[in-house]
Design an enzyme around this catalytic site. Structure first.
Site, short mmCIF file in Angstrom:
data_model
loop_
_atom_site.label_atom_id
_atom_site.label_comp_id
_atom_site.label_asym_id
_atom_site.label_seq_id
_atom_site.Cartn_x
_atom_site.Cartn_y
_atom_site.Cartn_z
N HIS A 69 1.73 4.72 -2.64
CA HIS A 69 1.82 6.15 -2.34
C HIS A 69 3.19 6.70 -2.77
O HIS A 69 3.29 7.76 -3.36
CB HIS A 69 1.68 6.39 -0.83
CG HIS A 69 0.27 6.35 -0.32
ND1 HIS A 69 -0.72 7.18 -0.79
CD2 HIS A 69 -0.32 5.61 0.65
CE1 HIS A 69 -1.86 6.95 -0.13
NE2 HIS A 69 -1.64 5.98 0.74
N HIS A 100 0.84 -1.20 0.00
CA HIS A 100 0.00 0.00 0.00
C HIS A 100 0.87 1.26 0.00
O HIS A 100 0.72 2.14 -0.84
CB HIS A 100 -0.91 -0.03 1.24
CG HIS A 100 -1.79 1.17 1.41
ND1 HIS A 100 -3.12 1.16 1.08
CD2 HIS A 100 -1.54 2.42 1.87
CE1 HIS A 100 -3.65 2.35 1.33
NE2 HIS A 100 -2.71 3.14 1.82
N GLU A 101 1.81 1.32 0.93
CA GLU A 101 2.65 2.51 1.03
C GLU A 101 3.57 2.63 -0.20
O GLU A 101 3.88 3.75 -0.62
CB GLU A 101 3.48 2.50 2.33
CG GLU A 101 2.65 2.47 3.62
CD GLU A 101 1.59 3.57 3.75
OE1 GLU A 101 1.78 4.67 3.19
OE2 GLU A 101 0.55 3.32 4.41
N GLU A 135 -4.65 8.02 -2.50
CA GLU A 135 -5.14 6.74 -2.00
C GLU A 135 -5.50 5.80 -3.17
O GLU A 135 -5.40 4.59 -3.03
CB GLU A 135 -6.34 6.96 -1.07
CG GLU A 135 -6.77 5.73 -0.29
CD GLU A 135 -5.80 5.32 0.84
OE1 GLU A 135 -4.83 6.03 1.10
OE2 GLU A 135 -6.05 4.27 1.45
#
Ligand code: MG
Length: 496
Positions: A270, A266-267, A296
């Site tokens: 980003h 997920h990160e 997001e």
């Protein structure tokens, strides 16, 4: 050259110090969450408060404001130059509207509130946090009044996190989503292919082995370790000092390894956004991701659209078996099921992609009522439990697994949650377009070959930084604005 107008060039020379301040403050924030000694928090809060007010003062400096005014009326600026003016106008408008005392009061209150929230959560006692939340809500109401709005005070707070977003848009979004999600949930449980639980969710792992697996996973995704870092923190996050210094964190609970794995992926999503911004935008007001919702969408794209796909599960199966030997008895299909368990649960951050947005709806409803003054903070815990029961059919037994679970309110982030749902919707929209435009999409995932996917995202989203406002960026890149139908179709396709 991206910036040609002489006036814009002069403006950018003047705003560079703002960038330098945010560069420094980003590093201070990163440090506060990773390596700062515990007792450093008091002085760090003071420093951050002063730097925030300093940054407000520099932004409102006559020179910058008059240049923005003058250039705002000028014709013939290119898209990047117009973007610089748009972003600065917006920042100036906000910072002009808010009295410095309010900026400082909010900064201080939220700094004080965070440890009290943590304590309240640890002790499962809402009353510890209550007076702080009351003050924060009062301050946020003031912020909304100072910023101004046409229809609902919540509009002002939404716009702060997602440029142009209105309460009306969020209402529409959930009116469409909620009944569909509910139907899909029922069908999933009836069909029974996707389990509610998996034994790996309770299986412990060795933290060192997991660290190595995360590092390996980032290497596979092409995380540039000479330009980016990974560290550890209580709440995983991504922060950037610039285009050449981006940092993510992850966490290790010690069991249920998918949590740590998918936090990391997920990160990564980003981080990739910030890393792929056009280098000529560096140090300018548009040299960063455009909004929380679009940001997001990038993290959820990598986490869910890629990370939770069957292709990915099959491709990384041998790697996971190698790094976490206790998984060797599971087939890749079993791993896929473990990655995709579906059930109503209490904790948002652990929710599956089907029920996740229901958690956001709950928070959205309560925030809207609070900001409109229709409910009191003292009523929130009871309402939280009731609404959870209405929406998910389960009732939290404690405040810690209910109203106290998220850090956001203690940070004064009211109006932030809906951007998570925007991210989910847009990530599915991107998946639709990329799988049409890029014939090799699924094969690339199977081969763990991500260059074409990364190039696609760079062209469509990343390279532009904040040059276009979020709605415009989607229109420009995909020919339409945000549309929830892709997300619903994605869920149906995958789960039914
Ligand atoms: Mg995120």
């Amino acid at each position: 050259m991206v910036f040609q107008n002489e006036g814009i060039k002069e403006l950018l020379r003047n705003t560079r110090v703002l960038w330098a301040l945010s560069h420094a403050m980003a590093l201070l924030s990163w440090d506060a969450e990773t390596y700062m000694p515990k007792n450093g928090v008091g002085e760090r809060s003071l420093a951050m408060g002063e730097l925030s007010v300093l940054s407000q003062k520099i932004l409102l400096d006559k020179k910058i404001v008059s240049l923005v005014d003058k250039l705002g009326g000028e014709e013939g600026l290119n898209d990047y130059e117009n973007g610089v003016i748009r972003v600065l106008k917006r920042d100036i408008k906000m910072m002009k509207a808010l009295p410095p005392e309010l900026v400082r009061d909010l900064a201080q209150t939220t700094q004080e509130a965070r440890p009290m929230w943590r304590q309240a959560k640890d002790k499962n006692n809402f009353n510890i946090f209550k007076p702080y939340l009351e003050k924060i809500i009062e301050l946020e109401k003031k912020v909304a009044e100072y910023l101004g709005y046409k229809e609902h005070p919540y509009d002002a707070l939404l716009d702060y996190y997602e440029e142009g977003l209105k309460t009306r848009d969020v209402d529409d979004m959930f009116t469409k989503l909620e009944p569909e999600i509910r139907k899909i949930m029922d069908d999933i449980f009836m069909k029974g292919y996707y389990p509610r639980k998996h034994e790996l969710e309770e299986t412990k792992y060795d933290v060192d082995e997991m660290r190595c697996l995360n590092k390996k996973m980032l290497e596979i995704l092409g995380y540039p370790f000479d330009t980016a870092r990974i560290d550890e923190s209580a709440h995983p996050f991504t922060i950037h000092m610039g285009i050449k210094d981006v940092r993510i964190t992850t966490r290790y609970e010690g069991y249920d390894f998918k949590r740590s794995l998918f936090s990391t992926i997920h990160e990564f999503g980003h981080a990739l956004y910030e890393l792929q911004i056009d280098e000529s935008l560096k140090t300018t007001p548009i040299g960063t991701g455009v909004s929380l919702g679009i940001h997001e969408s990038q993290s959820r794209f990598w986490e869910n659209m890629i990370g939770r796909s069957m292709e990915f599960a099959e491709a990384i199966h041998p790697i996971i078996k190698k790094y976490l030997p206790f998984t060797s008895k599971y087939s890749y299909e079993e791993l896929y099921k473990y990655f995709n368990t579906v059930k109503p649960s209490f904790i948002r951050t652990e929710a599956d992609e089907v029920t996740y947005n229901i958690h956001i709806l709950l928070r959205y409803r309560l925030e809207k009522l609070l900001v409109a003054g229709e409910i009191k903070v003292s009523e929130v815990p009871e309402l939280w439990d009731e609404e959870t029961e209405n929406l998910l059919g389960i009732r939290p037994k404690t405040h810690s697994e209910g109203v106290l679970q998220d850090i956001h309110w203690s940070q004064g982030s009211i109006g932030y949650f809906p951007t998570y749902t925007i991210g989910n919707i847009v990530s599915a929209q991107i998946r639709y377009y990329i799988s049409n435009d890029l014939a090799s999409f699924y094969n690339d995932i199977s081969n763990l070959e991500f260059n074409s996917i990364k190039n696609y995202l760079r062209e469509k989203i990343h390279r532009w930084g904040s040059a276009y406002e979020p709605k415009m960026l989607l229109k420009k890149s995909f020919g339409e604005s945000m549309n929830a139908k892709y997300f619903i179709e994605y869920l149906k396709d995958k789960y039914l």
